[in-house]
Scaffold this motif. Structure first.
Motif, mmCIF file in Angstrom:
data_model
loop_
_atom_site.group_PDB
_atom_site.id
_atom_site.type_symbol
_atom_site.label_atom_id
_atom_site.label_comp_id
_atom_site.label_asym_id
_atom_site.label_seq_id
_atom_site.Cartn_x
_atom_site.Cartn_y
_atom_site.Cartn_z
ATOM 1 N N CYS A 1 29.142 71.722 42.802
ATOM 2 C CA CYS A 1 30.481 71.485 42.265
ATOM 3 C C CYS A 1 30.397 70.971 40.834
ATOM 4 O O CYS A 1 29.437 70.307 40.460
ATOM 5 N N GLU A 2 31.426 71.252 40.065
ATOM 6 C CA GLU A 2 31.472 70.879 38.651
ATOM 7 C C GLU A 2 31.267 69.376 38.429
ATOM 8 O O GLU A 2 30.552 68.963 37.521
ATOM 9 N N ASN A 3 31.887 68.555 39.254
ATOM 10 C CA ASN A 3 31.779 67.105 39.109
ATOM 11 C C ASN A 3 30.576 66.504 39.828
ATOM 12 O O ASN A 3 30.356 65.306 39.779
ATOM 13 N N GLY A 4 29.836 67.328 40.560
ATOM 14 C CA GLY A 4 28.694 66.838 41.322
ATOM 15 C C GLY A 4 29.064 66.318 42.702
ATOM 16 O O GLY A 4 28.212 65.797 43.418
ATOM 17 N N TYR A 5 30.340 66.432 43.060
ATOM 18 C CA TYR A 5 30.784 66.020 44.386
ATOM 19 C C TYR A 5 31.978 66.862 44.804
ATOM 20 O O TYR A 5 32.585 67.555 43.995
ATOM 21 N N ARG A 6 32.286 66.789 46.089
ATOM 22 C CA ARG A 6 33.496 67.416 46.612
ATOM 23 C C ARG A 6 34.149 66.437 47.573
ATOM 24 O O ARG A 6 33.516 65.482 48.019
ATOM 25 N N LEU A 7 35.409 66.642 47.847
ATOM 26 C CA LEU A 7 36.135 65.739 48.737
ATOM 27 C C LEU A 7 36.214 66.320 50.143
ATOM 28 O O LEU A 7 36.429 67.530 50.315
ATOM 29 N N ILE A 8 36.022 65.453 51.132
ATOM 30 C CA ILE A 8 36.257 65.839 52.523
ATOM 31 C C ILE A 8 37.199 64.800 53.116
ATOM 32 O O ILE A 8 37.395 63.716 52.561
ATOM 33 N N GLY A 9 37.775 65.125 54.255
ATOM 34 C CA GLY A 9 38.735 64.226 54.880
ATOM 35 C C GLY A 9 38.201 63.561 56.130
ATOM 36 O O GLY A 9 37.009 63.629 56.446
ATOM 37 N N ASP A 10 39.109 62.926 56.855
ATOM 38 C CA ASP A 10 38.777 62.270 58.118
ATOM 39 C C ASP A 10 38.566 63.279 59.241
ATOM 40 O O ASP A 10 38.023 62.930 60.282
ATOM 41 N N VAL A 11 39.011 64.505 59.028
ATOM 42 C CA VAL A 11 38.937 65.548 60.049
ATOM 43 C C VAL A 11 37.900 66.589 59.630
ATOM 44 O O VAL A 11 37.874 67.016 58.475
ATOM 45 N N CYS A 12 37.073 67.000 60.561
ATOM 46 C CA CYS A 12 36.136 68.099 60.309
ATOM 47 C C CYS A 12 36.964 69.383 60.290
ATOM 48 O O CYS A 12 37.296 69.943 61.342
ATOM 49 N N TYR A 13 37.311 69.822 59.088
ATOM 50 C CA TYR A 13 38.253 70.934 58.920
ATOM 51 C C TYR A 13 37.779 72.213 59.612
ATOM 52 O O TYR A 13 38.574 72.902 60.257
ATOM 53 N N GLU A 14 36.503 72.518 59.489
ATOM 54 C CA GLU A 14 35.973 73.767 60.060
ATOM 55 C C GLU A 14 36.184 73.823 61.570
ATOM 56 O O GLU A 14 36.546 74.861 62.111
ATOM 57 N N GLU A 15 35.965 72.703 62.240
ATOM 58 C CA GLU A 15 36.149 72.660 63.697
ATOM 59 C C GLU A 15 37.625 72.580 64.069
ATOM 60 O O GLU A 15 38.088 73.289 64.962
ATOM 61 N N ALA A 16 38.346 71.704 63.403
ATOM 62 C CA ALA A 16 39.743 71.448 63.763
ATOM 63 C C ALA A 16 40.640 72.656 63.511
ATOM 64 O O ALA A 16 41.581 72.903 64.268
ATOM 65 N N SER A 17 40.351 73.418 62.466
ATOM 66 C CA SER A 17 41.205 74.569 62.141
ATOM 67 C C SER A 17 41.144 75.648 63.216
ATOM 68 O O SER A 17 42.045 76.472 63.309
ATOM 69 N N LYS A 18 40.115 75.625 64.046
ATOM 70 C CA LYS A 18 40.009 76.591 65.150
ATOM 71 C C LYS A 18 40.845 76.173 66.351
ATOM 72 O O LYS A 18 41.103 76.978 67.231
ATOM 73 N N VAL A 19 41.265 74.900 66.396
ATOM 74 C CA VAL A 19 41.989 74.365 67.546
ATOM 75 C C VAL A 19 43.457 74.073 67.204
ATOM 76 O O VAL A 19 44.346 74.337 68.000
ATOM 77 N N ALA A 20 43.685 73.542 66.018
ATOM 78 C CA ALA A 20 45.025 73.108 65.617
ATOM 79 C C ALA A 20 45.925 74.294 65.276
ATOM 80 O O ALA A 20 45.450 75.325 64.810
ATOM 81 N N SER A 21 47.232 74.106 65.467
ATOM 82 C CA SER A 21 48.182 75.139 65.049
ATOM 83 C C SER A 21 48.465 75.047 63.561
ATOM 84 O O SER A 21 48.814 76.030 62.921
ATOM 85 N N ALA A 22 48.328 73.814 63.001
ATOM 86 C CA ALA A 22 48.511 73.587 61.564
ATOM 87 C C ALA A 22 47.669 72.376 61.174
ATOM 88 O O ALA A 22 47.540 71.431 61.948
#
Length: 135
Positions: A83-104
């Motif tokens: 990444c340009e800044n040397g870091y990226r942001l992630i959240g409290d939720v594992c997006y890759e896993e949760a997006s397969k289960v959640a409706s939104a």
């Protein structure tokens, strides 16, 4: 109305106001914190999950009820030399896993942040109109 909601985190900035807003709209709200026992089990029963724990990837896909709506308020920088800044942001939720289960689900970054900015600007404008008696 009538939905089961879980708010992870009880801060005065996000957790408490969010739980109060959900209650005002007739949701049944459970607040989880660091000492809550069986948070996975409690979260699995929620129709709405709001996370503001500050713990990266705390909520995994198996924590979620299929079709749940997930609002991830957390932001946490992780090193990423690509990444340009040397870091990226992630959240409290594992997006890759949760997006397969959640409706939104809200992404991090780009989820609640832009909405926060929009509301701050709107509130500033409303305040200025009141201060200068401008309708």
């Amino acid at each position: 109305m009538g939905k089961n909601a879980v708010v992870i985190g009880r801060s005065n900035i996000v957790g408490l106001p969010t739980s109060l807003l959900l209650q005002r709209h007739h949701a049944t709200v459970t607040i989880l914190h660091a000492l809550t026992k069986n948070p996975e089990q409690i979260t699995r029963e929620a129709d709405i999950v709001v996370t503001a724990s500050g713990v990266p990837n705390l909520v995994r896909g198996n924590w979620l009820k299929p079709g749940a709506v997930v609002i991830d308020v957390g932001t946490f920088p992780v090193e990423d030399p690509s990444c340009e800044n040397g870091y990226r942001l992630i959240g409290d939720v594992c997006y890759e896993e949760a997006s397969k289960v959640a409706s939104a689900i809200t992404p991090v970054p780009g989820g609640v942040g832009p909405m926060t900015i929009a509301m701050l600007l709107s509130n500033t404008l409303d305040s200025a109109k009141r201060a200068y008696d401008f309708t």
